[in-house]
Design a protein around this motif. Structure first.
Motif, mmCIF file in Angstrom:
data_model
loop_
_atom_site.group_PDB
_atom_site.id
_atom_site.type_symbol
_atom_site.label_atom_id
_atom_site.label_comp_id
_atom_site.label_asym_id
_atom_site.label_seq_id
_atom_site.Cartn_x
_atom_site.Cartn_y
_atom_site.Cartn_z
ATOM 1 N N SER A 101 35.356 53.288 64.956
ATOM 2 C CA SER A 101 34.468 53.867 65.979
ATOM 3 C C SER A 101 33.396 52.874 66.412
ATOM 4 O O SER A 101 33.002 52.852 67.584
ATOM 5 C CB SER A 101 33.743 55.098 65.431
ATOM 6 N N THR A 102 32.922 52.049 65.480
ATOM 7 C CA THR A 102 31.750 51.223 65.755
ATOM 8 C C THR A 102 31.945 50.240 66.915
ATOM 9 O O THR A 102 31.085 50.167 67.792
ATOM 10 C CB THR A 102 31.297 50.475 64.482
ATOM 11 N N PRO A 103 33.031 49.464 66.956
ATOM 12 C CA PRO A 103 33.119 48.462 68.027
ATOM 13 C C PRO A 103 33.416 49.028 69.410
ATOM 14 O O PRO A 103 33.370 48.279 70.395
ATOM 15 C CB PRO A 103 34.250 47.533 67.574
ATOM 16 N N ILE A 104 33.685 50.326 69.521
ATOM 17 C CA ILE A 104 34.065 50.882 70.828
ATOM 18 C C ILE A 104 32.992 50.585 71.892
ATOM 19 O O ILE A 104 33.299 50.199 73.015
ATOM 20 C CB ILE A 104 34.356 52.403 70.724
ATOM 21 N N GLY A 105 31.738 50.711 71.511
ATOM 22 C CA GLY A 105 30.636 50.467 72.460
ATOM 23 C C GLY A 105 30.570 49.005 72.882
ATOM 24 O O GLY A 105 30.194 48.689 74.013
ATOM 25 N N ILE A 106 30.921 48.107 71.963
ATOM 26 C CA ILE A 106 30.930 46.671 72.312
ATOM 27 C C ILE A 106 32.037 46.434 73.341
ATOM 28 O O ILE A 106 31.844 45.740 74.338
ATOM 29 C CB ILE A 106 31.215 45.788 71.078
ATOM 30 N N TYR A 107 33.203 47.027 73.108
ATOM 31 C CA TYR A 107 34.323 46.840 74.034
ATOM 32 C C TYR A 107 33.984 47.425 75.404
ATOM 33 O O TYR A 107 34.307 46.846 76.438
ATOM 34 C CB TYR A 107 35.606 47.442 73.453
ATOM 35 N N ARG A 108 33.307 48.571 75.383
ATOM 36 C CA ARG A 108 32.899 49.190 76.660
ATOM 37 C C ARG A 108 32.012 48.218 77.453
ATOM 38 O O ARG A 108 32.182 48.033 78.655
ATOM 39 C CB ARG A 108 32.128 50.485 76.351
ATOM 40 N N GLU A 109 31.086 47.597 76.744
ATOM 41 C CA GLU A 109 30.163 46.661 77.408
ATOM 42 C C GLU A 109 30.904 45.399 77.869
ATOM 43 O O GLU A 109 30.635 44.875 78.961
ATOM 44 C CB GLU A 109 29.014 46.326 76.448
ATOM 45 N N LEU A 110 31.864 44.929 77.080
ATOM 46 C CA LEU A 110 32.642 43.749 77.496
ATOM 47 C C LEU A 110 33.454 44.063 78.750
ATOM 48 O O LEU A 110 33.583 43.225 79.642
ATOM 49 C CB LEU A 110 33.566 43.280 76.365
#
Ligand code: PGA
Length: 267
Positions: free
Chosen positions: A38-47
């Motif tokens: 779940s944690t990296p999902i927000g990073i991917y969204r921003e990328l």
């Protein structure tokens, strides 16, 4: 080790994504190590946003994922292959032939693991590895007790991990018991590491990883031996850190600020 404290999950994802973007601007053919959960999902969204709105280019990038469940095919709803397609790869321009994810369905795991390690080396090694952390302190699927020198291999998941991941499956019995994962030794060879954690339930693991002894009982603690690791934490995940005031002080002052000021003044 650098600790970046942010008030919200969105802020820490933006900061971690900025680190990736900076890396790609400096080295367009960088090799990225990617994580699921779940944690990296927000990073991917921003990328994805940076790609769409600001032209962040992945056309020369190579990616290596940390792990995959044994037994799940690439199209299985809960496979990490599928996760990566849905949360990142379908939305950016990384070439399909540059994407590496451990296979959950190979008929020769030993040979596959050797090949995976070899491919990482042939591609020049991982420039920036993104990591989450398990509540038991694991990185990738290196469960407590994993050798801190381990390489890509099959691991038996801990009960805690199976319980944590059961939320993604219809029944707890459906969660695979084995995973193929990069080892702690593999991860430590990445040139830079960014570990991202949010929420109260990660606080004990984060404290053990950053301030506890280096021990196989918390495999993230091995990152203390890595010279360029950055932790991106929200206030809750940082909640059990004993030295929190010092980390805030560093953040307020900026790391190495007096030296760079002197240096700038002298030129
Ligand atoms: P999570 O998993 O991001 O879903 O909390 C982290 C991990 O187990 O590495």
């Amino acid at each position: 080790m650098e600790i970046i404290l942010k008030d919200t999950y969105e802020d820490l994802c933006r900061a971690a994504a900025r680190m990736v973007a900076k890396m790609l601007n400096a080295k367009p053919n960088a090799v990225l190590g990617l994580a699921t959960g779940s944690t990296p999902i927000g990073i991917y969204r921003e990328l994805i946003r940076l790609h769409r709105e600001e032209g962040l280019d992945f056309s020369q990038v190579t990616t290596f994922n940390l792990d995959e469940y044994v037994g799940l095919g690439r199209n299985h709803q809960q496979s990490y292959h599928r996760f990566m397609q849905e949360h990142l790869f379908e939305h950016i321009n990384v070439p399909a032939q540059n994407i590496y994810i451990p296979s959950g369905t190979t008929d020769n795991y030993e040979a596959f693991c050797r090949w995976y390690e070899q491919r990482i080396k042939e591609c020049g090694g991982i420039d920036l590895q993104i990591l989450g952390i398990g509540v038991d302190g694991h990185i990738a699927f290196n469960e407590p007790g994993s050798s801190l020198g381990s390489r890509t291999r099959i691991k038996t998941l801990a009960r805690q991990t199976i319980e944590d991941n059961a939320r993604f499956f219809d029944k707890p019995e459906d969660v695979p018991v084995y995973a193929i994962t990069m080892g702690v030794g593999t991860i430590l060879e990445a040139r830079r590491i960014a570990l991202v954690a949010n929420g109260k339930k990660k606080a004990p693991a984060i404290a053990a990883a950053i301030e506890g002894p280096v021990t196989s009982l918390c495999t993230a603690s091995a990152l203390q031996l890595h010279a360029d690791t950055t932790y991106f934490l929200d206030r809750e995940a940082a909640g059990d850190l004993k030295m929190i005031e010092y980390y805030e002080w560093i953040q307020a002052k900026g790391p190495g600020a007096p030296y760079s000021t002197t240096w700038r003044r002298s030129v």
